[in-house]
Structure formats: C-alpha cells, structure tokens
Design an enzyme around this catalytic site. Structure first.
Site, PDB file in Angstrom:
ATOM      1  N   GLU B 261       4.394  -6.953   5.035  1.00 14.00           N
ATOM      2  CA  GLU B 261       4.743  -5.536   4.948  1.00 14.00           C
ATOM      3  C   GLU B 261       6.251  -5.504   5.061  1.00 14.00           C
ATOM      4  O   GLU B 261       6.815  -5.859   6.095  1.00 14.00           O
ATOM      5  CB  GLU B 261       4.033  -4.781   6.081  1.00 14.00           C
ATOM      6  CG  GLU B 261       4.077  -3.289   5.936  1.00 14.00           C
ATOM      7  CD  GLU B 261       5.306  -2.693   6.590  1.00 14.00           C
ATOM      8  OE1 GLU B 261       6.390  -2.761   5.977  1.00 14.00           O
ATOM      9  OE2 GLU B 261       5.174  -2.174   7.703  1.00 14.00           O
ATOM     10  N   CYS B 298       9.279   1.428   9.404  1.00 12.33           N
ATOM     11  CA  CYS B 298       9.052   1.070   7.998  1.00 12.33           C
ATOM     12  C   CYS B 298       8.785   2.314   7.151  1.00 12.33           C
ATOM     13  O   CYS B 298       8.942   2.298   5.940  1.00 12.33           O
ATOM     14  CB  CYS B 298       7.846   0.142   7.873  1.00 12.33           C
ATOM     15  SG  CYS B 298       8.007  -1.329   8.873  1.00 12.33           S
TER      16      CYS B 298
END
Lengths: 524, 524
Positions: B261, B298
């Site tokens: 990720e 994120c």
C-alpha cells in the site's frame, strides 16, 4: 456481421500463417494474417471504449450475452467440429464433448450472474451517534477490472480458447476481452470469434466487447500484454510462455495480474494398502489417465510414486503390459510432438531412468507414443529435471525404498495443479502427514481417482502454487474463476439512489449480502 | 521469555541504529542491532517450521492467540505509549486511540475466525450415476499461504506495524509471520514483539509463529522478500519502497504476491452545488483532513478539484484564511520532514503552481508546516508530477474552467486509495459520469466526507489500482484483508474423516457453506 469485423483490420498485412492437419501431416490452405501492433492496439482501444458501457450492463444482460454465445456456437453446427478436427487431430466425440463443456461453462457463468451474489456485497450501516466518532455508511462489492487479454490454449481448442473458460469468466465479471487466438487452430478460432460477435450483436452489447487478434509469433501476445489499456491476462500453456507473459506484465509501468496456468506433472502416490488391494485395476486406471487425449492435459499424471514391495512389482508388471499394448495417438501439432519426443529422449538419457514400456508407435507426422519410465527415489531427488512436465502420453514411476523416501519426494515437490493418493482407509491413517504436505503443493488433492477430467463446478480449483500457475490464489476452472477479473470497491455515505443495485437498501436483486456481520437477503 | 527471544540472534552484530525523538530533535540512547542475512534466514526457517503446526490450529485457537496479543499489548501499559511518543512525536491521545484500534483489529479477526465462514467452504457432492461420466465429490476452502513477511509502517507505529493490521490478518489466515520492524520506532517495535511472543507462549503457539527482524538498511527487507520460504509480503509505505519489494518478489525464482500500500493523493472533487450550499464548512473540513496527524495519512487529500465560480473563490479565500492560522506539527522523522519540504519546494517551483497559504511554521527539527497550493487544470493536465504524493500537511487546489476540464482531470487520474465527491443530490445527477469514472480509479469512493479516518470493518477497502497499491484485488484494512494470505484448495473424493472440519458433512463448525449452489449452514 462479416469476417472483417472479427479481426481488427491491419494496414499492411505483412505476415500470414496457416493451420496444420496433424492427422494427415499437411498444411491447410486457408491463410490467416498475423495482427500488427497497430491491430492489437486498436483492439485494446475498442475494448476500453466498450468497457465503459459493458461494465454497467446488469448481470442479467451479461447472462443473456453468455447464453447467446453458447447458442451461436451450436449454430456453427458440424462445420465447427469438422474444421476443429482438421486443425487439432482431436476425435469427433471429444470435440463434441468439449463443445458441450464450452457451452456449459458459459451457461454456468450466466446462472452465477442471474443469481448475483458473487459480487460479495458487504454492508456496514452508519452509526451517527457513535462516540468518539460517528461511523459512516460503508458498502463494498466487486467490480470488473477492465479490458483483459486472453490467450487461447492449444489443447482445448474450444473449452479453453476463444470462447473458453477464461473468456467466459472475464465477460461474466464485466470485463471486455481481446483474445489472442492460438495459431494451432486459426480457423476454429475465427468461427468461434464470429459466434461471439453474433451473440454480442444479438444481445446489444457494445462494439469492442470482444475482439480477436491472431499470430504465430510471440510478438502479438507481447503487444497485448504490454498495452496500457489491458488490465489482466489469462493464459493456459507452457511454463516458458506463461512465465514470459508474467515477467512482461510485471515490468509494465503499471503491472497487471497474469493468470497463467502452466501445467504440471501431477504426482500420484500409490500407498501400500491400495497396491495390495487393487494393484491391477490401478495399472489400467493409470494407463487410461496418462494416455487420455494423447496425454495432452495439464492434469496428466506424469509422476507415480510407490514404495518397493512385491505388490509394487506386480503393479509395475501389469502397467508395463498395459502400456506395451497402447497405440500412439495423433498429437495436436508437430511442435508438441517434437517437444514430447525430445522430453522422452532427455528422460531416457538421464542416468538412473529406464524405459519400462513403449506403446505401439506409428509413422504419422504427429504420432505420440505412450511411454512408461522408471527411476528410483535417490535418482529423482538428486535430479529435479525428471519432475519437469513432458507434455504427452508418458509417466515416470518412482520407486521409493520406504515411507521415508516417499515422504521426502512429497516434501521436495514444487507447485502442481493436482496430487493424488491411491489409498485404503488404513493408508490414510498411516500417511496422514502426506495429505498435510501435499495440501501445500497443489490446488486439488484427490483420493482414489485420477487427476485428468476437471469437473466444471463451484468448488473446483484448477490452479496451484508456482510453477503450476503464476497466481495460486485463483482457479481457472469453475465459477470462482470470476474473481480473477474483479476487484472490490467501497462506497462511503452514498445516497441509496447513487449506489449500484447490489448495494441498495431494498436489495432489488435479492442477493445474499453480509449486512452488519450477518449473511442475509433481507432489505436494510 | 527474555528479550533475546524477540530478535533472532546474530553471530557478528555489525551494525547498530537508534531511534530519534522528533519533538526534541534528539537521538535516543537505546541501540538496536541490524539483523544480518543469517538472522533473517533463521527467522524464515523458524516461521516455516512453526507453519506446519500453526496452520493446523483451529480457528478458535488462532482467535485465542489474537485476543491474547491484544491483552498483552494492554499489559504493556503506559510504557508503550510513552516510548512510542518519544519515537514518533505523535500525541498521547492519538497513540491511545491507535492502541485501541490495534487491539480492535486483533479482536475483529478473532471474531471472524470464531464465526468461521471466511474460508468460503464450497461443496459439490458426488453424482455417481451421472451420464456419460460419474461426478466426483468436490470440496473447496481457503488455506494459509505459508510464512509471510510483514513490513512495519512509520505512520502507524501501533496499528500498521509489528502487531498491526497486516500481522493480524496474516496470523488470522494461518500464516506465520516475520516482521521487519520500522527503524523509526525500534523500541516500540521491540515492546510490541515481546507482547506478541508472550501471547504466543500463553496460548501454546509454536516457536517461530512470529518473529521480528530489525534494520535501517533496505538490505534487511530485501533479504526477507527474497527468502525462498517466505510466501507473501505485506507493506505500507512509499511508492519507491513498495515498488522495489514488488520488483524483487517478481524476480524471485518463485514469484510471490506483494501487497504494498503505497499511498496516494486522494482527490476531492467539490461540485458546484456543494460549493454554493456549504463552501465555508468545506474549507474547515478540508483543512482538518489535510492537517490531521500532520498530514501523515495515506488517505490525506492532496488534490482538490473545483470549477471556477464566485463560490469557488469564496471557498478558496476561506480555505486560505483557515490554512494561514494553522500551526506546524511535529512530523514522524527527519527524513519525512525533509521529503515533505522537498516536495513542497518542487511544487512551488513548478510553473503555474502558486502558494495560497502557509501555516505558522516552527523551528523544530521535524516541523511540518501546512501548505495550500493552487494551480489550474491546464497546468495540472500538462504536468502530471503535480499529482504525485507529498506526504504531509499540504494540498493542491486545481481550478477547472468548467465541467469538461473537471472530467478531464478525473479521466486522467491514475490509481488512488480514495476519491471524494462533495455534492448535492442535484450535483450527483448532473455528475453521474464522474462516479463511473472514479470507480475505476480507486478502492473507496466517498460522498460528502473526507478520506482520512479509515473505518476498520468488513466492508472497508483500503486499496486501489496501481500505483496506490501493487494489488488492487485486495484491501489492507478490514476483515477482507485475510484473503491476501490464503488460497483455495479443492479436495476430491475425500472420506469425511480426512476432510478439514470446515468441509465435513456434519458441518461441525456450523459455518455458512455453499452446498450444491445453495448457501446454507445445514449438514450434508
């Protein structure tokens, strides 16, 4: 719909190729044009344009399309079977069966779409007054990946080629498809592509939902894998071919998944009790499985392992006898025949490997002669190449001195599609560890069967750890294959009217959903 | 259990490193030893040995282990929070919350295991008298991939690090875990690893079920990815780091899945109706989301897109005003702070990009000052680098001349974790196409929220198309993360007693199963 719609047109047809009749050993007359890079790009671009429309078709609409493809395949009539026989050398009955399987696969995915629950709809409703922070409404389902590239397989000219399993699962998921037809059966591919296009037109699917490119050279396939609009690849074939596609896809600026089913040697372990109980029957069963379809199945049992014993020798004598009486069959292509012969030659030249039996050979251009070879566990463990797939009607019997060597062989295996135990209930108790070892090595474990004959159903896993495939998390046969071509998306705080039907409160499609942790068809 | 059990011992400790207090700008005193290649190999070998035992533990046993980890984390008490504060600069309340989330994740997976249906048990029973061929009994379920490597993330020192989401989902699936601790919080990592090991001991898990390696250099991570016994990788971090691991994994003789990720810029589209209705509130909401956790999420919204209008200018003025009043926060590490400053500098030096507002800076070693930048759609479309993630409290406002430019921006996006629409019901009708475009670009789509704050639940998708992640088919947050670490296996014609409990006729675990196409808890 004319033939020119089937293949994206090329500006300067530079290269042509023809099919080959392996039974007669003759080149066929029809010329096919190899697709240029521009043609591949045009197909991908059409697939992208079509995807915008196709992915929003309802499951029922896609189901109609898939079923219609099956009808159009049947409408091709005997011409399909005749041409496919010419191009593949496969017998009529086999091809009729394979056509049935192909249509069955399409209908199975159609049923999956009509039922609708495959999208794995999962809902967590909002808790506005949760402390310290309110909880949003979150809803997840699977959507299609995008346009995908599918490679036809040589050994299933119908069921794993143009309108085969990979195409069916990708279209079912909502992906548009560019097929690279296998050059071993270009005419069959063309007929099947025409059937798909007629079905697309009849069910009002967008132009570009399906197209096909052709070619003998690896460049055509590479052009497809490397095209930025292609979002996944389905492939069935050799390790060399599949690994090359996998590597190319990983090197792309945007890497994409490659589902390459690259075959394996599908070890069969014959345990002492089973040998004692039914060694002779097993000899016949093994020979049938090894030579079925001239051994040209990915699940062909290429390794047989048993422990030394009187019964093992009896089994081996019987197997030798059976193999000696088997006739050579016609292999699919001269290349496959040559590779088979070369593989056998390499094995027979390996120190410690001997030939127990050779079937009755013939002089045809593509004759594949059954072979039964033998080695011992020490040789096998020291020479991993013996375990490499030899695609064709052969198997290597490995004699182990005892349980320890048999377990060492199992432990040393890399990934395979299948592994099989021939075992009595007592064997299964004594060899419980063997099941645990093999579970880690394969996609499908069989007890008291043979691995050829892959049932097309929801619970099938036709896959397995590398090098059997490039993605052990999936299957290429059965309804679960649809998940290869989809990915989850989560919708947060969407008004009901903007949600996909699968996630709307009223559950208009009446599908199974996980709602706040409970599996239910209820509305929310 | 002593500390020496936590890290696999090294023969010749060659390299040491220390944590850093970003608030005080001081190196911490404790020295940590970088794991040697031999130490990484030893951890992988222990994980493999443990896997043979661990994968056969029942779901309930694994659930006990996961819950116990949570208890042992709580038993670390304030010492954990204090040390983690020192190493990360994150505030106490945030870390207490993150600890709660970490334990919540472990308990969530424990509940998933106790319920048991996640294995996707699918059964097709035999039809011995089927013509032309009998049908075998086939049963499929998910099993664990093997030992896996998990990389701790810098920005979630508890929830996405040693005992974080990736570890929880891998252990839940039945994988054993080798963690590479993030060098920004080595002491925290060590405490958490000790907690995991205490839980393993208390619940009778095999030695090697979990271990941790340490290191500042990329070599330690590469050793882990390249070890042949490691079967999958979980990673949260930068594009550069994640892509390097992905490439290394694809180059292995046996390629393995990498779930990296790698963050994204999470575009927010503010549509005309929403601007008119609540432009001022949106200014405040955006600023809060951008600067939450000093922008070190994120899902931080790094791009904001709106069409030119009086309301847009009002919104922008208000946002400028809010940003001007925001204070700098302490970033996690000097490296992150330097990367943030460099990213801002690069943006401000890009022709067509201007700074609208700068928050109140401070002189600390790791101060991250909020930035609001502006550009126009033409510049953005011609300069893709503007869309690259700048990890920290900044966002770029993109002014579009109208709907066409706004849609062009959406169409041109690569993969992101999230995309957000601020929209009225009327906007959603007029911009229906925008939802369809963004569905293809992200893992999670939000309406009228902000993307920071990732709910841990069954329906979450924390993932998305490349380059947000290396595998869009999965999520790293929520129960569906367990599927990253499992693969299906099919059992053909197994006697009931040899089948895993999940697939036995009596359904002893009382799980949901698909039996001959029907979802049911009934026995067979």
């Amino acid at each position: 719909m004319t033939d020119k719609n089937i293949l994206t047109e090329v500006s300067t047809p530079s290269k042509t190729f023809r099919g080959f009749n392996p039974t007669k050993g003759e080149w066929l007359t029809t010329e096919f044009t190899e697709s240029s890079p521009e043609a591949v790009a045009a197909a991908a671009e059409k697939a992208e344009a079509a995807f915008l429309i196709y992915r929003k078709k309802t499951g029922a609409e896609r189901a109609d399309f898939l079923q219609k493809i099956g009808e159009e395949i049947m409408n091709l009539g005997d011409a399909l079977i005749t041409l496919c026989q010419e191009e593949s050398g496969l017998p009529e009955a086999r091809l009729q069966g394979e056509r049935g399987r192909t249509i069955g696969q399409l209908n199975m995915f159609a049923a999956l779409l009509r039922e609708g629950s495959w999208v794995d709809a999962t809902v967590d409703t909002a808790i506005p007054d949760r402390k310290p922070l309110p909880k949003s409404d979150l809803r997840r389902m699977n959507i299609a990946l995008g346009p995908v590239g599918i490679f036809g397989a040589s050994n299933f000219p119908l069921a794993f080629s143009v309108a085969g399993g990979d195409t069916a699962s990708a279209l079912a998921a909502g992906c548009t498809v560019v097929v690279k037809g296998h050059p071993a059966h270009p005419g069959t591919s063309q007929l099947m592509a025409a059937a798909v296009l007629r079905a697309a037109q009849a069910t009002n699917m967008p132009d570009g939902v399906f197209s096909m490119v052709h070619g003998q050279s690896t460049a055509v396939g590479m052009d497809l894998v490397e095209h930025p609009l292609i979002k996944a690849i389905g492939f069935t074939g050799s390790y060399r071919g599949g690994k090359a596609l996998f590597d190319a896809a990983a090197r792309r600026p945007e890497p994409i998944p490659v589902y390459a089913e690259m075959g394996s040697t599908n070890p069969v372990f014959i345990l002492p009790g089973a040998l004692k109980e039914r060694g002779e029957n097993l000899a016949q069963g093994l020979a049938t499985s090894v030579t079925m379809g001239v051994g040209q199945f990915c699940t062909n049992p290429g390794l047989v392992v048993a422990q030394q014993s009187t019964e093992a020798e009896k089994f081996l004598n019987k197997t030798t006898e059976v193999f000696t009486g088997l006739s050579a069959g016609t292999m699919l292509t001269p290349t496959i025949k040559q590779a088979f012969d070369a593989g056998i030659q390499k094995l027979t030249q390996t120190a410690g490997v001997s030939v127990l039996a050779t079937g009755i050979s013939n002089e045809s251009a593509c004759g594949g002669t059954p072979h039964l070879l033998r080695t011992d566990a020490t040789t096998f463990l020291a020479t991993p190449e013996i375990g490499e797939e030899v695609f064709g009607p052969s198997t290597v019997y490995i004699s182990a001195t005892g349980k320890e060597e048999l377990m060492a062989i199992a432990n040393g295996l890399h990934g395979h599609l299948t592994a099989t135990l021939q075992a009595t209930p007592e064997d299964l108790v004594e060899y419980a560890d063997l099941v645990a070892i093999l579970e880690r090595k394969v996609g499908r474990l069989l007890i008291n069967g043979f691995p050829t004959g892959v049932e097309v159903c929801a619970s099938m896993v036709h896959g397995g750890p590398f090098p059997a495939t490039t993605d052990a998390r999936t299957t290429s046969v059965g309804t679960a294959a649809i998940y290869r071509f989809s990915r989850p998306v989560c919708y947060q705080d969407f008004p009901d009217s903007v949600l996909p039907a699968e996630l709307q409160n009223s559950n208009p499609l009446n599908i199974w959903r996980n709602v706040n942790g409970q599996l239910t068809k209820d509305k929310i």
